[in-house]
Design an enzyme around this catalytic site. Structure first.
Site, PDB file in Angstrom:
ATOM      1  N   GLY A 183       0.806  -1.222   0.000  1.00 53.57           N
ATOM      2  CA  GLY A 183       0.000   0.000   0.000  1.00 53.57           C
ATOM      3  C   GLY A 183       0.840   1.273   0.000  1.00 53.57           C
ATOM      4  O   GLY A 183       2.079   1.213  -0.066  1.00 53.57           O
ATOM      5  N   ASP A 225      -4.311 -12.795   4.073  1.00 58.13           N
ATOM      6  CA  ASP A 225      -5.589 -12.107   4.274  1.00 58.13           C
ATOM      7  C   ASP A 225      -5.750 -11.947   5.776  1.00 58.13           C
ATOM      8  O   ASP A 225      -5.927 -12.940   6.486  1.00 58.13           O
ATOM      9  CB  ASP A 225      -6.737 -12.944   3.684  1.00 58.13           C
ATOM     10  CG  ASP A 225      -8.077 -12.215   3.761  1.00 58.13           C
ATOM     11  OD1 ASP A 225      -8.192 -11.276   4.586  1.00 58.13           O
ATOM     12  OD2 ASP A 225      -8.986 -12.578   3.011  1.00 58.13           O
ATOM     13  N   TYR A 259     -15.132   4.052   8.619  1.00 54.37           N
ATOM     14  CA  TYR A 259     -13.678   4.121   8.827  1.00 54.37           C
ATOM     15  C   TYR A 259     -13.378   4.627  10.241  1.00 54.37           C
ATOM     16  O   TYR A 259     -12.575   4.040  10.972  1.00 54.37           O
ATOM     17  CB  TYR A 259     -13.086   5.062   7.782  1.00 54.37           C
ATOM     18  CG  TYR A 259     -11.585   5.218   7.823  1.00 54.37           C
ATOM     19  CD1 TYR A 259     -10.741   4.165   7.491  1.00 54.37           C
ATOM     20  CD2 TYR A 259     -11.004   6.446   8.158  1.00 54.37           C
ATOM     21  CE1 TYR A 259      -9.361   4.318   7.500  1.00 54.37           C
ATOM     22  CE2 TYR A 259      -9.629   6.606   8.162  1.00 54.37           C
ATOM     23  CZ  TYR A 259      -8.809   5.544   7.832  1.00 54.37           C
ATOM     24  OH  TYR A 259      -7.448   5.709   7.837  1.00 54.37           O
ATOM     25  N   ILE A 285      -1.484  11.523   4.211  1.00 54.13           N
ATOM     26  CA  ILE A 285      -0.069  11.301   3.891  1.00 54.13           C
ATOM     27  C   ILE A 285       0.171  11.603   2.410  1.00 54.13           C
ATOM     28  O   ILE A 285      -0.512  11.067   1.535  1.00 54.13           O
ATOM     29  CB  ILE A 285       0.353   9.842   4.193  1.00 54.13           C
ATOM     30  CG1 ILE A 285      -0.002   9.465   5.644  1.00 54.13           C
ATOM     31  CG2 ILE A 285       1.836   9.642   3.918  1.00 54.13           C
ATOM     32  CD1 ILE A 285       0.691  10.275   6.715  1.00 54.13           C
TER      33      ILE A 285
HETATM   34  N1  NAD Z   1      -2.490   7.138   3.677  1.00 49.63           N
HETATM   35  C1  NAD Z   1      -3.033   7.979   4.546  1.00 49.63           C
HETATM   36  O1  NAD Z   1      -3.207   9.166   4.233  1.00 49.63           O
HETATM   37  C2  NAD Z   1      -3.431   7.502   5.923  1.00 49.63           C
HETATM   38  C3  NAD Z   1      -3.870   8.438   6.862  1.00 49.63           C
HETATM   39  C4  NAD Z   1      -4.254   8.020   8.123  1.00 49.63           C
HETATM   40  C5  NAD Z   1      -4.144   6.672   8.473  1.00 49.63           C
HETATM   41  N2  NAD Z   1      -3.720   5.766   7.548  1.00 49.63           N
HETATM   42  C6  NAD Z   1      -3.667   4.352   7.945  1.00 49.63           C
HETATM   43  O2  NAD Z   1      -2.408   3.780   7.608  1.00 49.63           O
HETATM   44  C7  NAD Z   1      -2.584   2.407   7.247  1.00 49.63           C
HETATM   45  C8  NAD Z   1      -2.000   2.175   5.859  1.00 49.63           C
HETATM   46  O3  NAD Z   1      -2.654   3.032   4.941  1.00 49.63           O
HETATM   47  P1  NAD Z   1      -2.253   3.142   3.407  1.00 49.63           P
HETATM   48  O4  NAD Z   1      -2.530   4.522   2.997  1.00 49.63           O
HETATM   49  O5  NAD Z   1      -0.929   2.557   3.134  1.00 49.63           O
HETATM   50  O6  NAD Z   1      -3.424   2.227   2.764  1.00 49.63           O
HETATM   51  P2  NAD Z   1      -3.487   1.533   1.332  1.00 49.63           P
HETATM   52  O7  NAD Z   1      -4.925   1.393   0.976  1.00 49.63           O
HETATM   53  O8  NAD Z   1      -2.580   2.178   0.359  1.00 49.63           O
HETATM   54  O9  NAD Z   1      -2.891   0.094   1.673  1.00 49.63           O
HETATM   55  C9  NAD Z   1      -3.577  -0.821   2.482  1.00 49.63           C
HETATM   56  C10 NAD Z   1      -3.225  -2.219   2.008  1.00 49.63           C
HETATM   57  O10 NAD Z   1      -4.020  -3.155   2.761  1.00 49.63           O
HETATM   58  C11 NAD Z   1      -4.219  -4.278   1.932  1.00 49.63           C
HETATM   59  N3  NAD Z   1      -5.383  -5.068   2.358  1.00 49.63           N
HETATM   60  C12 NAD Z   1      -6.689  -4.813   2.100  1.00 49.63           C
HETATM   61  N4  NAD Z   1      -7.437  -5.821   2.578  1.00 49.63           N
HETATM   62  C13 NAD Z   1      -6.596  -6.714   3.143  1.00 49.63           C
HETATM   63  C14 NAD Z   1      -6.772  -7.957   3.793  1.00 49.63           C
HETATM   64  N5  NAD Z   1      -7.989  -8.508   3.948  1.00 49.63           N
HETATM   65  N6  NAD Z   1      -5.672  -8.616   4.269  1.00 49.63           N
HETATM   66  C15 NAD Z   1      -4.440  -8.088   4.118  1.00 49.63           C
HETATM   67  N7  NAD Z   1      -4.207  -6.922   3.491  1.00 49.63           N
HETATM   68  C16 NAD Z   1      -5.277  -6.239   3.015  1.00 49.63           C
HETATM   69  C17 NAD Z   1      -4.431  -3.708   0.531  1.00 49.63           C
HETATM   70  O11 NAD Z   1      -4.045  -4.657  -0.457  1.00 49.63           O
HETATM   71  C18 NAD Z   1      -3.561  -2.461   0.526  1.00 49.63           C
HETATM   72  O12 NAD Z   1      -2.351  -2.659  -0.206  1.00 49.63           O
HETATM   73  C19 NAD Z   1      -4.094   2.140   7.348  1.00 49.63           C
HETATM   74  O13 NAD Z   1      -4.391   1.619   8.630  1.00 49.63           O
HETATM   75  C20 NAD Z   1      -4.696   3.526   7.226  1.00 49.63           C
HETATM   76  O14 NAD Z   1      -5.970   3.604   7.850  1.00 49.63           O
HETATM   77  C21 NAD Z   1      -3.356   6.157   6.279  1.00 49.63           C
END
Ligand code: NAD
Length: 320
Positions: free
Chosen positions: A11, A53, A142, A172
């Site tokens: 991700g 998963d 969420y 981010i």
């Molecule tokens: N990116 C941001 O701006 C932001 C801001 C606040 C919090 N967060 C938190 O940071 C964390 C990472 O966010 P991100 O932006 O990298 O998200 P993202 O959506 O880019 O990546 C999340 C990953 O989780 C994987 N995923 C989905 N379902 C799954 C499952 N059942 N089993 C295993 N993997 C699974 C997806 O394949 C994806 O690659 C999350 O908890 C998100 O809530 C992100």
């Protein structure tokens, strides 16, 4: 030396955090776990990679047993806009997934890092300088999963002694992997569009202030909070962390200083606008600063310079 499992490794955050962890702790000591998102070659070739998963506890436990993991960075989740479209799936991934990770951590004595979010706040939260400890009544799936996740992590620490830690990330901004469907995605898209098309149509209204952070600071926060002395941590999970509070027109103005012909107009997406309005304008992150010396390196000016430089190289477009 830590032995680390990263879930959600392909991700937006995981793809860069995994590489930073490999650099720090050694390639073979950081196991990347993806789901459906295809990993890039750098991630695949620099160390172990598996598909799991997190809704299936056996797939998490298998990784921890196989590699004798002692630390889990649990990043797998559905983000805010996607979670509103698929609330049932979001509950399962965000809640069952976290519960499974915590249960595996309890069984095999692992430390756990879990990011919460500005989405853990809601419309009745104080909007400005949002305190560390305050009202949290989010009105999105969420947000519900993020607040419940913060509480569950606190519970596993107090009840079972699992070393759980985390931060409330703001939006981010990064150039390597596109964002996964959050409300703050505009703050990444705007740079791509500025470089590629010199114009951008923003889905949030002018004046919508939200906290943001550049990826190097997000990585630093994740590593620093896990390296902090446990004796100094009062809050453990869900530290407010921020680097800047910005509205779309602030980013546009900064881009225009480098790309003067750039223009922005607005077509509002009511779903994401409503989510954004329920989130803080700016967070107070003094607890993180006091308890583990959190200090961001990038502000809007330095982030914009770096984003445009790195992204124009990636897109092979010269900015004169
Ligand atoms: N990116 C941001 O701006 C932001 C801001 C606040 C919090 N967060 C938190 O940071 C964390 C990472 O966010 P991100 O932006 O990298 O998200 P993202 O959506 O880019 O990546 C999340 C990953 O989780 C994987 N995923 C989905 N379902 C799954 C499952 N059942 N089993 C295993 N993997 C699974 C997806 O394949 C994806 O690659 C999350 O908890 C998100 O809530 C992100």
């Amino acid at each position: 030396m830590r032995k680390i499992l990263v879930t959600g490794a392909a991700g937006q955050i995981g793809s860069e955090l995994t590489m930073a962890l490999r650099e720090r702790y050694g390639n073979e000591n950081v196991i990347a776990a993806g789901h459906k998102t295809e990993p890039d070659n750098g991630l695949l070739e620099s160390g172990p990679f598996h598909f799991i998963d997190c809704r299936e506890i056996g797939t998490v436990a298998e990784m921890v047993k196989k590699y004798k993991v002692d630390t889990i960075y649990h990043l797998a989740a559905l983000l805010s806009a996607v979670a509103e479209e698929k609330p049932q799936l979001a509950w399962n991934v965000n809640m069952i997934g976290l519960y499974n990770v915590l249960e595996v951590a309890r069984t095999y004595q692992c430390s756990v890092f879990t990011p919460s979010s500005i989405g853990a706040f809601g419309p009745t939260t104080p909007l400005d300088k949002t305190p560390q400890d305050t009202i949290q009544r989010p009105n999105t799936m969420y947000g519900v999963t993020k607040v419940a996740g913060e509480l569950l992590c606190d519970y596993y620490f107090k009840r079972f002694g699992v070393d759980t830690r985390g931060v409330r990330y703001p939006g981010i901004v990064s150039y390597k992997t596109p964002p996964g469907g959050g409300t703050t995605d505009y703050a990444v898209e705007i740079y791509y569009h500025a470089i590629e098309h010199k114009k951008y149509t923003c889905y949030l209204k002018k004046g919508t202030y939200l906290d943001m952070m550049y990826m190097p600071d997000a990585i630093k926060a994740a590593i620093d909070v896990m390296e902090a002395s446990p004796a100094k941590l009062n809050h453990r999970n869900a530290f407010n962390v921020t680097a800047m509070s910005v509205a779309p027109e602030n980013i546009a103005a900064e881009i225009q200083r480098i790309i003067p012909e750039f223009t922005m107009d607005f077509t509002i997406d009511p779903l994401r606008q409503a989510i954004a309005e329920s989130w803080p304008n700016s967070m107070d992150d003094s607890a993180a600063r006091e308890e583990w010396e959190w200090q961001p390196e990038y502000d809007l000016v330095s982030m914009t310079h770096d984003m445009i430089e790195k992204l124009s190289q990636k897109l092979r477009i010269r900015i004169s």
